[in-house]
Design an enzyme around this catalytic site. Structure first.
Site, PDB file in Angstrom:
ATOM      1  N   GLN A 189      54.336  12.805  33.586  1.00 29.91           N
ATOM      2  CA  GLN A 189      54.281  12.396  34.988  1.00 29.91           C
ATOM      3  C   GLN A 189      55.478  12.870  35.809  1.00 29.91           C
ATOM      4  O   GLN A 189      55.406  12.904  37.029  1.00 29.91           O
ATOM      5  CB  GLN A 189      54.146  10.862  35.075  1.00 29.91           C
ATOM      6  CG  GLN A 189      52.832  10.381  34.487  1.00 29.91           C
ATOM      7  CD  GLN A 189      52.699   8.872  34.500  1.00 29.91           C
ATOM      8  OE1 GLN A 189      53.087   8.210  33.544  1.00 29.91           O
ATOM      9  NE2 GLN A 189      52.180   8.310  35.567  1.00 29.91           N
ATOM     10  N   HIS A 221      53.134   8.900  25.312  1.00 28.78           N
ATOM     11  CA  HIS A 221      52.700   8.279  26.577  1.00 28.78           C
ATOM     12  C   HIS A 221      51.504   9.081  27.104  1.00 28.78           C
ATOM     13  O   HIS A 221      51.660   9.982  27.940  1.00 28.78           O
ATOM     14  CB  HIS A 221      53.848   8.250  27.586  1.00 28.78           C
ATOM     15  CG  HIS A 221      53.607   7.311  28.738  1.00 28.78           C
ATOM     16  ND1 HIS A 221      54.440   6.275  29.074  1.00 28.78           N
ATOM     17  CD2 HIS A 221      52.576   7.241  29.633  1.00 28.78           C
ATOM     18  CE1 HIS A 221      53.970   5.625  30.127  1.00 28.78           C
ATOM     19  NE2 HIS A 221      52.824   6.195  30.494  1.00 28.78           N
ATOM     20  N   ASN A 233      52.358   4.180  24.038  1.00 32.42           N
ATOM     21  CA  ASN A 233      52.189   3.502  25.323  1.00 32.42           C
ATOM     22  C   ASN A 233      50.743   3.067  25.530  1.00 32.42           C
ATOM     23  O   ASN A 233      49.822   3.890  25.450  1.00 32.42           O
ATOM     24  CB  ASN A 233      52.585   4.442  26.466  1.00 32.42           C
ATOM     25  CG  ASN A 233      52.467   3.762  27.821  1.00 32.42           C
ATOM     26  OD1 ASN A 233      53.249   2.866  28.131  1.00 32.42           O
ATOM     27  ND2 ASN A 233      51.475   4.149  28.605  1.00 32.42           N
ATOM     28  N   GLU A 234      50.562   1.789  25.778  1.00 34.93           N
ATOM     29  CA  GLU A 234      49.239   1.232  26.083  1.00 34.93           C
ATOM     30  C   GLU A 234      48.173   1.687  25.089  1.00 34.93           C
ATOM     31  O   GLU A 234      47.237   2.411  25.435  1.00 34.93           O
ATOM     32  CB  GLU A 234      48.828   1.546  27.533  1.00 34.93           C
ATOM     33  CG  GLU A 234      49.762   0.865  28.532  1.00 34.93           C
ATOM     34  CD  GLU A 234      49.305   0.953  29.981  1.00 34.93           C
ATOM     35  OE1 GLU A 234      48.425   1.775  30.285  1.00 34.93           O
ATOM     36  OE2 GLU A 234      49.849   0.193  30.816  1.00 34.93           O
TER      37      GLU A 234
HETATM   38  C1  BGC Z   1      50.785   3.792  32.590  1.00 34.31           C
HETATM   39  C2  BGC Z   1      51.533   4.697  33.549  1.00 34.31           C
HETATM   40  C3  BGC Z   1      50.836   4.645  34.903  1.00 34.31           C
HETATM   41  C4  BGC Z   1      50.907   3.224  35.403  1.00 34.31           C
HETATM   42  C5  BGC Z   1      50.366   3.015  36.810  1.00 34.31           C
HETATM   43  C6  BGC Z   1      50.284   2.509  33.162  1.00 34.31           C
HETATM   44  O1  BGC Z   1      48.984   2.332  32.748  1.00 34.31           O
HETATM   45  O2  BGC Z   1      51.548   3.579  31.421  1.00 34.31           O
HETATM   46  O3  BGC Z   1      51.574   5.985  33.018  1.00 34.31           O
HETATM   47  O4  BGC Z   1      51.380   5.552  35.806  1.00 34.31           O
HETATM   48  O5  BGC Z   1      50.193   2.391  34.536  1.00 34.31           O
HETATM   49  O6  BGC Z   1      49.002   3.186  36.894  1.00 34.31           O
END
Ligand code: BGC
Length: 414
Positions: A18, A112, A156-157
């Site tokens: 990003q 990520h 991440n997530e």
């Molecule tokens: C993610 C980010 C994303 C943010 C805002 C999260 O789900 O980890 O990469 O930019 O939310 O949408």
């Protein structure tokens, strides 16, 4: 006035794809380039953070934060299976050293959303090989850079695919696989459309198991390389609200996106909680925002109290200390950002008062950046970035939150 505990982690965050720019060896880069891409625009140079990190990191430290959360890009470190780039490792060593020199603790995310192209060619997030591949990469990074890392978020997530599809934000996988952009991307990579499975779209049970196995194996690898680095998983923890006969579906969604993950991480050192809004369910499924509730640029309800509920859920189900690894708002009105964060932090304070171990708060994001499928339009940043000149402009909210971070005091309502 509320005083946060001493040693509280005050962070802001980014992710490699990003902000770095030119992440050409990753699956998402390929998806962006196709003629019928589902990405509104291309990431391109992003925020050129790959080159501008020294000034960026200094700026975050000067604002008052004590921690910077960023991700190391697997596709750069391991451009081909088993082939490691010493230059990429040296780059991330310089980034980590820069954090240390500026008094910022680095929280490193190893994955990520983006993956190396070769991983997708091997079957991606459904392949039985992937957990060991990811653990090897985790061990490599920890061996090479662990002496400078304060804590690690493996993935991440982990639940993002399920969150996006089951909440109706993204079409079901079969529909995506039938779309032109998807077919073009899978053809470029050289795999059939129905086996092409980038991380963000990994919704099947098999994918969930692969992701969780990858996490567990990576934690073992990190601990055997360096037992002193706390590690955990981050999750998009959902604040699910049932309305008008929606309790059964809300409960099902909660089990699939929260519980299924939170109950599997009891051996970790912390859980990373990421939350942006609440989600309402009626008897038919997810429903739109409540009439009269303000919307953010993402179309989410302006509902900062959902962070508190997510922290409580995450701690109750995992038994772990909570690190808020992402919370924030996409808005063009920086004043509303302060109101949002102020209310979210009041929720964090209530959790701490109830003796829930909350280690810290991370605002997403340090910079206005590439918001995946939505491109550069949504602005989450504390710092604006001019898309042509790359010039940074610090917003008032950055000074305001930096001062809270520096002093530990949450001022009364704005
Ligand atoms: C993610 C980010 C994303 C943010 C805002 C999260 O789900 O980890 O990469 O930019 O939310 O949408």
């Amino acid at each position: 006035m509320y005083r946060f505990p001493k040693g509280f982690i005050w962070a802001t965050a980014t992710a490699a794809h990003q902000v770095e720019g030119g992440n050409t060896n990753s699956d998402v880069w390929i998806m962006e380039q196709t003629a019928h891409s589902m990405f509104k625009e291309k990431s391109g140079d992003a925020c050129d953070h790959f080159n501008r990190y020294p000034a960026d990191i200094r700026m975050l430290a000067e604002l008052g934060f004590n921690t910077y959360r960023f991700s190391i890009e697997w596709a750069r470190v391991e451009p081909l299976p088993g082939v490691y780039s010493q230059a990429a490792l040296a780059h991330y060593r310089r980034v980590l050293q820069c954090c240390q020199d500026n008094g910022l603790e680095p929280t490193v995310t190893l994955h990520h959303f983006t993956s190396p192209i070769w991983l997708l060619q091997e079957g991606g997030w459904c392949s039985a090989k992937t957990p060991a591949r990811f653990a090897d990469y985790a061990a490599l990074v920890t061996d090479a850079l662990g002496d400078l890392i304060s804590r690690i978020c493996t993935i991440n997530e982990a639940n993002i695919g399920r969150v996006l599809t089951s909440s109706g934000v993204m079409p079901p996988l079969e529909k995506l696989q039938a779309s032109k952009g998807w077919q073009e991307a899978s053809a470029t990579i050289g795999v059939p459309a129905d086996t092409f499975l980038p991380f963000m779209f990994a919704v099947t049970d098999q994918a969930k198991d692969t992701v969780m196995q990858a996490h567990h194996q990576a934690v073992r690898a990190i601990r055997s390389s360096n037992p002193n680095i706390p590690c955990g998983l981050t999750l998009a923890v959902q604040d699910i609200v049932a309305v008008e006969g929606g309790s059964a579906l809300a409960q099902l969604h909660h089990e699939q996106v929260n519980e299924a993950y939170l109950k599997q991480i009891k051996q970790d050192d912390f859980v990373g909680v990421q939350n942006y809004s609440r989600h309402r369910y009626n008897r038919d499924g997810p429903i739109a925002a409540e009439a009269g509730v303000e919307l953010t640029q993402m179309g989410y309800e302006f509902w900062p109290e959902s962070l508190e509920s997510s922290i409580r859920t995450a701690h109750a189900l995992s038994g772990l200390p909570v690190l808020v690894t992402e919370n924030g708002i996409a808005t063009a009105d920086d004043q509303r950002r302060q109101v949002f964060v102020h209310r979210a932090l009041q929720g964090v304070a209530r959790c701490i008062d109830d003796e829930i171990p909350v280690l810290g708060y991370t605002y997403w994001s340090a910079f206005d950046n590439f918001e995946w499928m939505l491109g550069y339009e949504p602005t989450f940043g504390l710092i604006a970035v001019d898309r042509l000149t790359q010039q940074r402009t610090i917003k008032n909210s950055a000074h305001w939150l930096g001062e809270i971070a520096r002093s530990g005091w949450l001022p009364p309502a704005l």
